[in-house]
Design an enzyme around this catalytic site. Sequence first.
Site, PDB file in Angstrom:
ATOM      1  N   HIS A  31      -9.545   5.198  -2.137  1.00  0.00           N
ATOM      2  CA  HIS A  31      -8.620   5.248  -0.751  1.00  0.00           C
ATOM      3  C   HIS A  31      -9.272   5.890   0.192  1.00  0.00           C
ATOM      4  CE1 HIS A  31      -4.346   3.691  -1.739  1.00  0.00           C
ATOM      5  NE2 HIS A  31      -4.905   3.649  -2.846  1.00  0.00           N
ATOM      6  N   GLY A  32      -9.073   5.548   1.557  1.00  0.00           N
ATOM      7  CA  GLY A  32      -9.853   6.329   2.631  1.00  0.00           C
ATOM      8  C   GLY A  32     -11.006   5.702   3.126  1.00  0.00           C
ATOM      9  N   GLY A  33     -11.391   4.319   2.803  1.00  0.00           N
ATOM     10  CA  GLY A  33     -12.670   4.035   2.888  1.00  0.00           C
ATOM     11  C   GLY A  33     -13.299   4.128   4.250  1.00  0.00           C
ATOM     12  N   ASP A  43       3.028   4.642  -5.427  1.00  0.00           N
ATOM     13  CA  ASP A  43       2.419   5.820  -5.145  1.00  0.00           C
ATOM     14  C   ASP A  43       3.517   7.006  -5.407  1.00  0.00           C
ATOM     15  OD1 ASP A  43       1.577   8.335  -4.430  1.00  0.00           O
ATOM     16  OD2 ASP A  43       1.027   7.501  -2.220  1.00  0.00           O
ATOM     17  N   GLY A  52      -8.093   8.186   7.333  1.00  0.00           N
ATOM     18  CA  GLY A  52      -8.470   8.430   8.701  1.00  0.00           C
ATOM     19  C   GLY A  52      -9.826   8.736   8.646  1.00  0.00           C
ATOM     20  N   ASP A  81       0.728  -1.137   0.108  1.00  0.00           N
ATOM     21  CA  ASP A  81      -0.057  -0.016   0.042  1.00  0.00           C
ATOM     22  C   ASP A  81       1.045   1.234  -0.088  1.00  0.00           C
ATOM     23  OD1 ASP A  81      -2.056   1.496   0.022  1.00  0.00           O
ATOM     24  OD2 ASP A  81      -2.447   1.253   2.336  1.00  0.00           O
ATOM     25  N   THR A 123      -8.379   2.387   8.870  1.00  0.00           N
ATOM     26  CA  THR A 123      -8.705   2.887  10.282  1.00  0.00           C
ATOM     27  C   THR A 123      -9.957   2.111  10.833  1.00  0.00           C
ATOM     28  OG1 THR A 123      -7.645   4.809   9.391  1.00  0.00           O
ATOM     29  CG2 THR A 123      -9.084   5.084  11.430  1.00  0.00           C
TER      30      THR A 123
END
Length: 287
Positions: A207-209, A105, A178, A84, A232
């Site tokens: 991303h950031g689900g 990335d 987050g 990741d 998170t």
Amino acid sequence: MLVSAREMLLKAKEGKYAVGQFNINNLEWTKAILQTAQELNSPVILGVSEGAGKYMCGYNTIVGMVKGMIDTLGITVPVALHLDHGSYEHAYKVMEAGFSSVMFDGSHYAIDENIEKTKEIIRVAHEKGISVEAEVGSIGGEEDGVIGGGEVADVNECKMIADLGVDMLAAGIGNIHGKYPENWAGLRFDVLEEISKATSPMPLVLHGGTGIPEDMIKKAISLGVSKINVNTECQLAFAKATREYVEAGKDLQGKGFDPRKLLADGVEAIKATVKEKMELFGSVNKA
Ligand code: 13P
């Protein structure tokens, strides 16, 4: 057996559902995610950040642990082991160690450099049957020291990177890692729609689900998102259940201090979170 994420994501894109990437932190985490995927007959992607990789004693240890579990637990659903937010150096390290998927990335490089480096990684990865995720427009928030400003990706840049032959593309659309702040403006569906049209049939990654409302998740999937990353939320669920166990004094009763008991409620909480997400993403029975 570990598989590349390519086939499972193309299938998800076609079937209009998403495969969850759940980040792992230790043995309990990995086991909880794999068992839930098997129970629900769902494909799954295990995400490993560089920080978590270091914590778990390196990529070789992780490959050994995951392969061992797949074997011992009799896991037959497709499992991809994925780096990741990888740097250029670590993308090579995980490919050597035996990961089946890698995210490079390069979103913090100028687009030309992002393109050059992504191209090289694709060449090496595809020779080994490893899938590649690239990123355009950095994801906001902070994850293991990788800080992104929450940009919204440029559609032309997305197309340039998609055309290189990546297997999945993460594009910033106002999502952040987050918890989301109270005043978060939500996902930019207008941008997602344009990116989706420009890069079709490329599976897109959200991303950031953690904390994205259900209706937004469903809409994002309908617009071409086929992989959703969650980290998170499992951490919060694990911490809450573990805190409740200790606050109830259970570690002081009998052999409640045994780590296998002390961590059991937290493990169940991870399983419940993963199950909830797999049901929401629509990946149940899609193995
Ligand atoms: P969250 O921690 O916000 O769920 O994000 C996970 C992620 O995007 C991993 O790359």
